[in-house]
Design a protein around this motif. Structure first.
Motif, short mmCIF file in Angstrom:
data_model
loop_
_atom_site.label_atom_id
_atom_site.label_comp_id
_atom_site.label_asym_id
_atom_site.label_seq_id
_atom_site.Cartn_x
_atom_site.Cartn_y
_atom_site.Cartn_z
N ASP A 1 -32.33 22.88 8.81
CA ASP A 1 -33.42 22.17 9.48
C ASP A 1 -32.93 21.58 10.80
OD1 ASP A 1 -31.81 20.30 8.17
OD2 ASP A 1 -33.40 18.81 8.17
N LEU A 2 -33.89 21.08 11.56
CA LEU A 2 -33.63 20.59 12.91
C LEU A 2 -32.70 19.39 12.92
CD1 LEU A 2 -34.43 20.79 15.94
CD2 LEU A 2 -36.10 19.04 15.43
N LEU A 3 -32.89 18.44 12.02
CA LEU A 3 -32.07 17.24 12.03
C LEU A 3 -30.61 17.54 11.71
CD1 LEU A 3 -34.52 14.74 10.32
CD2 LEU A 3 -34.05 15.04 12.74
N SER B 1 -39.20 15.59 17.69
CA SER B 1 -39.42 16.51 16.57
C SER B 1 -40.07 15.79 15.39
CB SER B 1 -38.11 17.15 16.14
OG SER B 1 -37.21 16.17 15.67
N TYR B 2 -39.74 14.54 15.19
CA TYR B 2 -40.38 13.77 14.12
C TYR B 2 -41.86 13.55 14.41
CZ TYR B 2 -41.13 10.16 10.63
OH TYR B 2 -41.60 9.44 9.57
N ARG B 3 -42.16 13.17 15.63
CA ARG B 3 -43.55 12.89 15.99
C ARG B 3 -44.43 14.13 15.98
NH1 ARG B 3 -44.56 7.87 19.22
NH2 ARG B 3 -42.66 6.66 18.99
N THR B 4 -43.84 15.29 16.30
CA THR B 4 -44.63 16.52 16.32
C THR B 4 -44.64 17.24 14.98
OG1 THR B 4 -42.73 17.78 17.16
CG2 THR B 4 -44.28 16.89 18.79
N GLY B 5 -43.92 16.70 13.98
CA GLY B 5 -43.93 17.28 12.64
C GLY B 5 -43.09 18.53 12.48
N ARG B 6 -42.06 18.67 13.26
CA ARG B 6 -41.23 19.87 13.19
C ARG B 6 -39.98 19.68 12.32
NH1 ARG B 6 -42.28 23.05 18.56
NH2 ARG B 6 -44.36 22.26 18.85
N ILE B 7 -39.99 18.67 11.51
CA ILE B 7 -38.86 18.45 10.61
C ILE B 7 -39.34 18.67 9.18
CG2 ILE B 7 -37.70 16.82 12.14
CD1 ILE B 7 -38.78 14.59 10.35
N ARG B 8 -38.39 18.95 8.32
CA ARG B 8 -38.72 19.13 6.90
C ARG B 8 -38.61 17.78 6.21
NH1 ARG B 8 -35.31 23.90 4.52
NH2 ARG B 8 -36.24 23.01 2.64
N ARG B 9 -39.73 17.23 5.87
CA ARG B 9 -39.75 15.89 5.26
C ARG B 9 -39.19 15.89 3.84
NH1 ARG B 9 -42.39 12.29 8.51
NH2 ARG B 9 -43.73 13.20 10.08
N ASP B 10 -39.14 17.03 3.19
CA ASP B 10 -38.58 17.07 1.85
C ASP B 10 -37.06 16.91 1.85
OD1 ASP B 10 -38.44 19.58 3.12
OD2 ASP B 10 -38.16 20.61 1.20
N LEU B 11 -36.41 17.09 2.99
CA LEU B 11 -34.96 16.93 3.08
C LEU B 11 -34.54 15.54 3.53
CD1 LEU B 11 -33.97 20.34 4.73
CD2 LEU B 11 -33.81 19.68 2.33
N ILE B 12 -35.50 14.68 3.87
CA ILE B 12 -35.18 13.32 4.31
C ILE B 12 -35.12 12.42 3.08
CG2 ILE B 12 -35.96 11.34 5.64
CD1 ILE B 12 -37.35 13.26 7.53
N ALA B 13 -33.99 11.76 2.87
CA ALA B 13 -33.81 10.87 1.72
C ALA B 13 -34.52 9.53 1.95
CB ALA B 13 -32.33 10.65 1.44
N VAL B 14 -34.31 8.94 3.12
CA VAL B 14 -34.93 7.66 3.47
C VAL B 14 -35.62 7.84 4.81
CG1 VAL B 14 -34.52 5.24 4.01
CG2 VAL B 14 -33.14 6.37 2.25
N ASP B 15 -36.92 7.57 4.85
CA ASP B 15 -37.69 7.73 6.08
C ASP B 15 -38.03 6.35 6.63
OD1 ASP B 15 -39.16 8.63 8.16
OD2 ASP B 15 -40.71 9.62 6.95
N GLU B 16 -37.22 5.85 7.54
CA GLU B 16 -37.43 4.53 8.11
C GLU B 16 -38.44 4.54 9.26
OE1 GLU B 16 -33.54 3.27 9.22
OE2 GLU B 16 -32.93 2.89 7.15
N LEU B 17 -38.71 5.69 9.81
CA LEU B 17 -39.62 5.78 10.94
C LEU B 17 -41.08 5.85 10.53
CD1 LEU B 17 -37.84 8.21 13.40
CD2 LEU B 17 -38.21 5.79 13.66
#
Length: 115
Positions: free
Chosen positions: A34-36, A92-108
């Protein structure tokens, strides 16, 4: 073994380690899912590889080159690469180009209002 030969060998080791870290960053850009993850591998090992390469160049070319130029290159890279990665991550976060299922903690998520 003279001092110049010892400095040459240290320089060779630093250059090879820097090249290895830069190569690892390149492989990570191709292999990570993924992008991150790709941004992380583009920023962290690349900067450390650059530090080692510049240190090796500084040792090898010490009496002949201006060390200020190497320090400036290092300074500008250290200042600009993390900022560019941060901005790319936010976009990339604001445009939705990241895989949210791979983020453990989403502080944003609570800080950015959806529009």
């Amino acid at each position: 073994m003279t001092t110049v030969q010892v400095l040459d060998w240290i320089s060779v080791v630093l250059l090879l380690l820097g090249a290895l870290l830069s190569f690892a960053a390149g492989v990570g850009l191709v292999r990570f899912p993924d992008l991150l993850s790709r941004m992380h591998t583009a920023a962290k090992p690349q900067i450390m590889g650059l530090v080692l390469i510049l240190a090796g160049l500084g040792l090898r070319l010490f009496p002949d080159t201006h060390m200020g130029m190497l320090v400036l290159v290092l300074l500008f890279q250290i200042l600009t690469v993390p900022v560019a990665s941060h901005i790319a991550g936010r976009v990339s976060y604001r445009t939705g180009r990241i895989r949210r299922d791979l983020i453990a903690v989403d502080e944003l998520e609570e800080q950015i209002d959806p529009r």
